[in-house]
Design a protein around this motif. Structure first.
Motif, PDB file in Angstrom:
ATOM      1  N   SER A 194     -58.453 -24.108  38.153  1.00  0.00           N
ATOM      2  CA  SER A 194     -58.476 -23.789  36.379  1.00  0.00           C
ATOM      3  C   SER A 194     -58.979 -22.093  35.978  1.00  0.00           C
ATOM      4  CB  SER A 194     -59.808 -24.734  36.130  1.00  0.00           C
ATOM      5  OG  SER A 194     -61.674 -23.994  36.782  1.00  0.00           O
ATOM      6  N   ILE A 195     -59.347 -22.206  34.813  1.00  0.00           N
ATOM      7  CA  ILE A 195     -59.427 -20.820  33.812  1.00  0.00           C
ATOM      8  C   ILE A 195     -60.789 -20.214  34.406  1.00  0.00           C
ATOM      9  CG2 ILE A 195     -59.798 -19.927  31.897  1.00  0.00           C
ATOM     10  CD1 ILE A 195     -58.189 -21.473  31.276  1.00  0.00           C
ATOM     11  N   ALA A 196     -61.528 -21.220  34.199  1.00  0.00           N
ATOM     12  CA  ALA A 196     -63.222 -21.081  34.855  1.00  0.00           C
ATOM     13  C   ALA A 196     -63.542 -20.652  36.419  1.00  0.00           C
ATOM     14  CB  ALA A 196     -64.105 -21.844  34.206  1.00  0.00           C
ATOM     15  N   LEU A 197     -62.657 -21.213  37.405  1.00  0.00           N
ATOM     16  CA  LEU A 197     -63.083 -20.939  38.757  1.00  0.00           C
ATOM     17  C   LEU A 197     -62.011 -19.925  38.801  1.00  0.00           C
ATOM     18  CD1 LEU A 197     -64.342 -23.899  39.750  1.00  0.00           C
ATOM     19  CD2 LEU A 197     -65.482 -21.890  39.268  1.00  0.00           C
ATOM     20  N   ALA A 198     -60.877 -19.688  37.955  1.00  0.00           N
ATOM     21  CA  ALA A 198     -59.659 -18.407  37.771  1.00  0.00           C
ATOM     22  C   ALA A 198     -60.242 -17.510  39.668  1.00  0.00           C
ATOM     23  CB  ALA A 198     -59.114 -17.414  36.961  1.00  0.00           C
ATOM     24  N   ASN A 199     -60.978 -16.919  40.134  1.00  0.00           N
ATOM     25  CA  ASN A 199     -61.630 -16.598  40.674  1.00  0.00           C
ATOM     26  C   ASN A 199     -61.355 -17.281  42.320  1.00  0.00           C
ATOM     27  OD1 ASN A 199     -63.943 -17.741  39.445  1.00  0.00           O
ATOM     28  ND2 ASN A 199     -64.253 -16.057  41.600  1.00  0.00           N
ATOM     29  N   ILE A 200     -61.469 -18.352  41.910  1.00  0.00           N
ATOM     30  CA  ILE A 200     -61.293 -18.912  43.621  1.00  0.00           C
ATOM     31  C   ILE A 200     -60.480 -19.815  43.762  1.00  0.00           C
ATOM     32  CG2 ILE A 200     -63.134 -18.316  44.458  1.00  0.00           C
ATOM     33  CD1 ILE A 200     -63.983 -20.855  43.797  1.00  0.00           C
ATOM     34  N   SER A 201     -58.814 -19.651  42.826  1.00  0.00           N
ATOM     35  CA  SER A 201     -57.755 -20.224  42.519  1.00  0.00           C
ATOM     36  C   SER A 201     -57.135 -20.639  43.956  1.00  0.00           C
ATOM     37  CB  SER A 201     -56.717 -19.616  42.185  1.00  0.00           C
ATOM     38  OG  SER A 201     -57.401 -20.621  40.092  1.00  0.00           O
ATOM     39  N   GLU A 202     -57.000 -19.656  44.992  1.00  0.00           N
ATOM     40  CA  GLU A 202     -56.586 -19.550  46.335  1.00  0.00           C
ATOM     41  C   GLU A 202     -57.783 -20.362  47.299  1.00  0.00           C
ATOM     42  OE1 GLU A 202     -54.006 -16.265  46.838  1.00  0.00           O
ATOM     43  OE2 GLU A 202     -54.850 -15.328  46.438  1.00  0.00           O
ATOM     44  N   LYS A 203     -58.872 -20.543  46.816  1.00  0.00           N
ATOM     45  CA  LYS A 203     -58.974 -21.314  48.041  1.00  0.00           C
ATOM     46  C   LYS A 203     -59.579 -22.894  47.516  1.00  0.00           C
ATOM     47  CE  LYS A 203     -62.508 -18.491  50.059  1.00  0.00           C
ATOM     48  NZ  LYS A 203     -63.683 -17.337  49.487  1.00  0.00           N
ATOM     49  N   LEU A 204     -59.340 -23.044  46.116  1.00  0.00           N
ATOM     50  CA  LEU A 204     -59.523 -24.420  45.463  1.00  0.00           C
ATOM     51  C   LEU A 204     -57.877 -24.668  45.031  1.00  0.00           C
ATOM     52  CD1 LEU A 204     -62.603 -24.261  43.074  1.00  0.00           C
ATOM     53  CD2 LEU A 204     -62.357 -25.202  45.161  1.00  0.00           C
ATOM     54  N   ALA A 205     -57.057 -24.486  44.639  1.00  0.00           N
ATOM     55  CA  ALA A 205     -55.768 -24.763  44.226  1.00  0.00           C
ATOM     56  C   ALA A 205     -55.077 -26.173  44.519  1.00  0.00           C
ATOM     57  CB  ALA A 205     -55.340 -23.762  42.999  1.00  0.00           C
TER      58      ALA A 205
END
Lengths: 357, 357
Positions: A255-266
């Protein structure tokens, strides 16, 4: 957890060194705004760009935020040493002290402590979980897997009608024995209870997980880890409406709000198992259409414009939904028979591999 | 479950007999309105009175509702025979058929099917759980108890950081071994995680249960059954505000909306373990006061007028809260130390028996 403690120590040391050298102590804080977020076509993830700004101790406009960020860093260090976790709300109260000799509180609103936590995540590339700050707790799980958590061996196939309650933080769970071949995540607890009563996970050899609405971070990390560590396909089961599709997109692309941790969540390989517009036709669910409100229509238009929904398949799907002029809930499948979703719908979808990707 | 099937058969038979005798088939439906609800001082429960009205098949104003009630009765009978459960939303879809030879649907809005379920509850004194219609699923449990559910033996002290996910329907759970001496129910999942991480249930020999906000029916029945069957005291842990106190009152006395089943849901011996205004003073939490909004103030005034809050102790408490002009959250205890609630607050409250009743 040693890793997080070290990173915090490095942060502290770098500030002290700057001071010793006579420099104005400062931190590099990546910019958390839409202008610094992009969709990475290759990774299929929403990623944060590398724009950042410097925050200085001796700068009237910066000092309060500077203090708040170091204050949360100090509090998190205490949590890590004690091996304890708090919620964001509780982190706010930990920081709610008055600065000695003044009438000024370090933070007055939770928004300030939240921002400080976010800043700390960005400064050193932490995830909130590593900082022992927990998000919401919600959701249930059942299926063919045995885990180890806090020293307990937990068999998700032997937990009665309730299942395992998913904690807010799923980093330390060990997967001991994974017999499941895939995972179905659904947005509705009532659908989970439907599938669980029908023992879908036993018949189809899988794991079923739900929350209520958006998946918690604990659930997202759990899905991601099962996908990473055991290559289990993740299938998303949501209502046939823009809100359900958005839940899918957050799980898949971040998501845009958590773009900084996409690599951990997406989870870029996650796929939609339904309910699609094709399903609505095929299973005769048109009768159960609920007319779109204005708010649904504008959400659908927004989603249709997202970069990550530009594939041919998705554009066709969203076009069909627009023409359909209404949404269909998963619960409507009950009209075809109480166990229709378990006995017919899911087995057919899995067999025909009719997933939207 | 045989009991519910029989009651439904009786309903069907009585309607057929009325028809055979040439009478206008009818049902007695207790009136579900504030005018038919009273607070029973002796039982300490909110109870439904015995006013009722007759609903006739051959009456233009009644026939649709009459049909809806018999339609849900028929659908529930199917569920009972199959041993399956559905949610209220799913019950709506079960009833959403078009009457043959017409363009009229049996129900068009969920409100209609909900009302039909409620009517059926009232006509034959069912609880929704007996009708295999489930409420929401939410909440976690941990502690010194072993249960049996759906053939699985589940030890609530060995479920890692997540705990047992509480199902929407807790009627069929068997309590196999109860070592706990009491139960703490809290309104916030984040507080539950706090107590669970500190293993409060192990140290204090108890069970901890939470949802998020109002307790689900599944949780209320679970608490009630532990209280009935094992005489476990139930302690309620909520924020120091009108909303928290209302959660307490619903658990203890029942609610106006569900007055018909107070005898199955209410727990008159439940007590408030905090957070009281006295606690706010004693533990120096005044600093963390959040000023009341208009909506909080008017809620507080409403509560102060409820018949079941007229005891001297409660009136004093609510007066103090009014003077306090603000609320204090349980999370604020973290400001005294991360584990303060587990190590100091709860043990002291239990030792001094400082409960509001």
């Amino acid at each position: 957890m040693v890793k997080a403690k070290e990173k915090l120590n490095q942060l502290g040391k770098s500030l002290v060194e700057q001071a010793k050298k006579g420099e104005n102590p400062n931190m590099d804080i990546p910019i958390r705004a839409l202008s610094n977020v992009t969709y990475d076509q290759k990774k299929r993830m929403i990623m944060m760009g590398n724009k950042s700004s410097k925050r200085y101790l001796f700068n009237v406009a910066h000092i309060k935020k500077f203090l708040q960020t170091t204050e949360i860093a100090a509090n998190v260090q205490k949590l890590l040493v004690a091996g304890k976790h708090v919620s964001l709300r509780q982190a706010f109260y930990m920081m709610r002290r008055t600065i000695p000799g003044t009438q000024i509180d370090v933070v007055e609103e939770q928004e300030e402590s939240n921002k400080a936590v976010e800043d700390l995540e960005l400064v050193r590339g932490f995830s909130r979980e590593e900082l022992n700050i927990n998000a919401n707790k919600n959701g249930s799980a059942a299926g063919k897997i045995i885990i180890k958590d806090k020293g307990d061996i937990i068999d998700w196939s032997k937990l009665g009608s309730g299942g395992w309650a998913i904690p807010s933080n799923t980093e330390d769970i060990e997967f001991k024995k994974v017999d499941a071949k895939f995972v179905i995540y659904m947005e509705k607890a009532a659908i989970w209870e439907r599938l669980h009563e029908d023992r879908v996970w036993d018949k189809l050899n899988c794991i079923i997980i739900s929350s209520q609405g958006q998946a918690t971070r604990g659930i997202r990390r759990l899905l991601r880890r099962l996908n990473d560590e055991y290559k289990l396909p993740i299938y998303i089961l949501v209502d046939n409406d823009p809100w359900g599709y958005y839940i899918y997109s957050v799980l898949k692309y971040g998501s845009i709000a958590l773009a900084n941790i996409s690599e951990k969540l997406a989870i870029p390989s996650a796929r939609l198992i339904g309910l699609t517009c094709e399903d609505v036709n095929k299973y005769g669910l048109k009768k159960y259409l609920i007319k779109f409100q204005k708010v649904d229509e504008s959400r659908l238009n927004q989603i249709k414009n997202y970069e990550w929904f530009q594939s041919k398949d998705w554009q066709r799907e969203l076009k069909e939904m627009k023409d359909q002029k209404g949404k269909v809930e998963l619960d409507a499948l009950v009209a075809k028979g109480v166990t229709f979703i378990s006995d017919v719908y899911l087995p057919e979808k899995l067999k025909s591999k009719a997933f939207l990707d």
